[in-house]
Design an enzyme around this catalytic site. Sequence first.
Site, PDB file in Angstrom:
ATOM      1  CB  THR A  30     100.662  -9.611  57.930  1.00  0.00           C
ATOM      2  OG1 THR A  30     101.090  -8.114  57.717  1.00  0.00           O
ATOM      3  CG2 THR A  30      99.399  -9.690  57.318  1.00  0.00           C
ATOM      4  CG  ASP A  46      96.686  -8.020  60.938  1.00  0.00           C
ATOM      5  OD1 ASP A  46      97.064  -8.674  60.065  1.00  0.00           O
ATOM      6  OD2 ASP A  46      97.359  -7.595  61.638  1.00  0.00           O
ATOM      7  NE  ARG A  48      99.267  -4.262  66.389  1.00  0.00           N
ATOM      8  CZ  ARG A  48      99.381  -4.770  67.426  1.00  0.00           C
ATOM      9  NH1 ARG A  48     100.084  -5.741  67.928  1.00  0.00           N
ATOM     10  NH2 ARG A  48      98.392  -4.469  68.451  1.00  0.00           N
ATOM     11  CE  LYS A  62      98.420  -5.607  57.989  1.00  0.00           C
ATOM     12  NZ  LYS A  62      98.918  -6.541  58.821  1.00  0.00           N
ATOM     13  N   GLY A  76     103.882  -9.134  54.283  1.00  0.00           N
ATOM     14  CA  GLY A  76     105.262  -8.857  54.103  1.00  0.00           C
ATOM     15  C   GLY A  76     105.553  -7.403  54.024  1.00  0.00           C
ATOM     16  CB  SER A 158     104.576 -12.809  61.925  1.00  0.00           C
ATOM     17  OG  SER A 158     103.408 -11.734  62.154  1.00  0.00           O
ATOM     18  CG  ASP A 195     102.156 -12.283  65.289  1.00  0.00           C
ATOM     19  OD1 ASP A 195     103.429 -12.356  65.665  1.00  0.00           O
ATOM     20  OD2 ASP A 195     101.862 -11.827  64.157  1.00  0.00           O
ATOM     21  CB  SER A 198      98.593  -9.911  63.760  1.00  0.00           C
ATOM     22  OG  SER A 198      99.526 -10.630  62.758  1.00  0.00           O
TER      23      SER A 198
END
Length: 261
Positions: A30, A46, A48, A62, A76, A158, A195, A198
Site C-alpha cells: 500500500t 492508492d 491496489r 483505503k 496493512g 510498502s 512499488d 501499490s
Amino acid sequence: MAGLSFENYQRNDYLASQGHAVPKATSTGTTIVGVKYDKGVVIAADTRSTQGPIVADKNCAKLHRMAPRIWCAGAGTAADTEAVTQLIGSNLELHSQYANREPRVVSALQMLKQHLFRYQGHIGAYLIVAGVDPTGAHLFSVQAHGSTDVGHYLSLGSGSLAAMATLESNWKQNLTKDEAVKLASDAIQAGIWNDLGSGSNVDVCVMEVGKDAEYLRNYITPNVREPKQQSYKFARGTTAVLRESIISVCDVQEEPVDVTA
C-alpha cells in the site's frame, strides 16, 4: 499473571523441531500519505489490494470515514483496517453524542492507539489519521503496536519510501489547498510507479477548517486500460467441425401417472 506470555513462541519452536512448516508472514502492499496545508489537511491512497503476489482488487478504497470531518488512510491487512476504523468511528460518534460536542481528532487517535496496543500488533492496521476540529487541523500516524507520530507530512505502507522522497523534496510551509492535493497525489503516484504492492488509481480526501470532508474517489486514474487494437471475436463456422459423435449416457423412459387415483 501480569506481563508478556511467550507460550506461543515455545509451542511454535516445538512444532518446528518436529518437522512442521513454520508459518510465514504475508507481505502487504500500500502507499498512503497525509499533508497539512494552511487551512486544513489532505490524505491520499492508492487503490491496489494484493493477496501475496496476486492483485486481488484493482480499485479498493483505503480512505475510511470516522466522523464527518475526521478520516483515516489504512495500510496493512485490509480487513483489520476496515474493522478497526468502523469500530472506533462508532465509539467516536457515541463519545460525541455523550459530550454534546464535535469530536476531536486527538480523541480518535487515543481510541485507536489504545485499541491497537491492547492487541500487541496482532491487528495489522497502520493508519494515518487526519481531520479538522475547533482546535484546528491535525495529522497523525498510528502503528499496529499502538505507537504514534505527528508531522506536517507523513507516509506509510510498502511504497512509503518513494512517497516520502517526493514529500521531502517538494513540501514547503504554508501550502495552499491545491498545492497540498497535488503534492499528496504526486507522492502516491511515486509509490504506484516504484512499488509493486501499490498501483491503479489515486484517492484523495480534503479536510478544511469549518467544512465537512471532501472525498475525491479516483481523483487520478493513471492506469486506464487501453482499448484492444483488434477484435478477437471469430464468426461462427470459422473453425471447421471434423467429426461429431453423440453418446447417450442413460435411457429416459416416460410413462403417464394418474395423480387422481
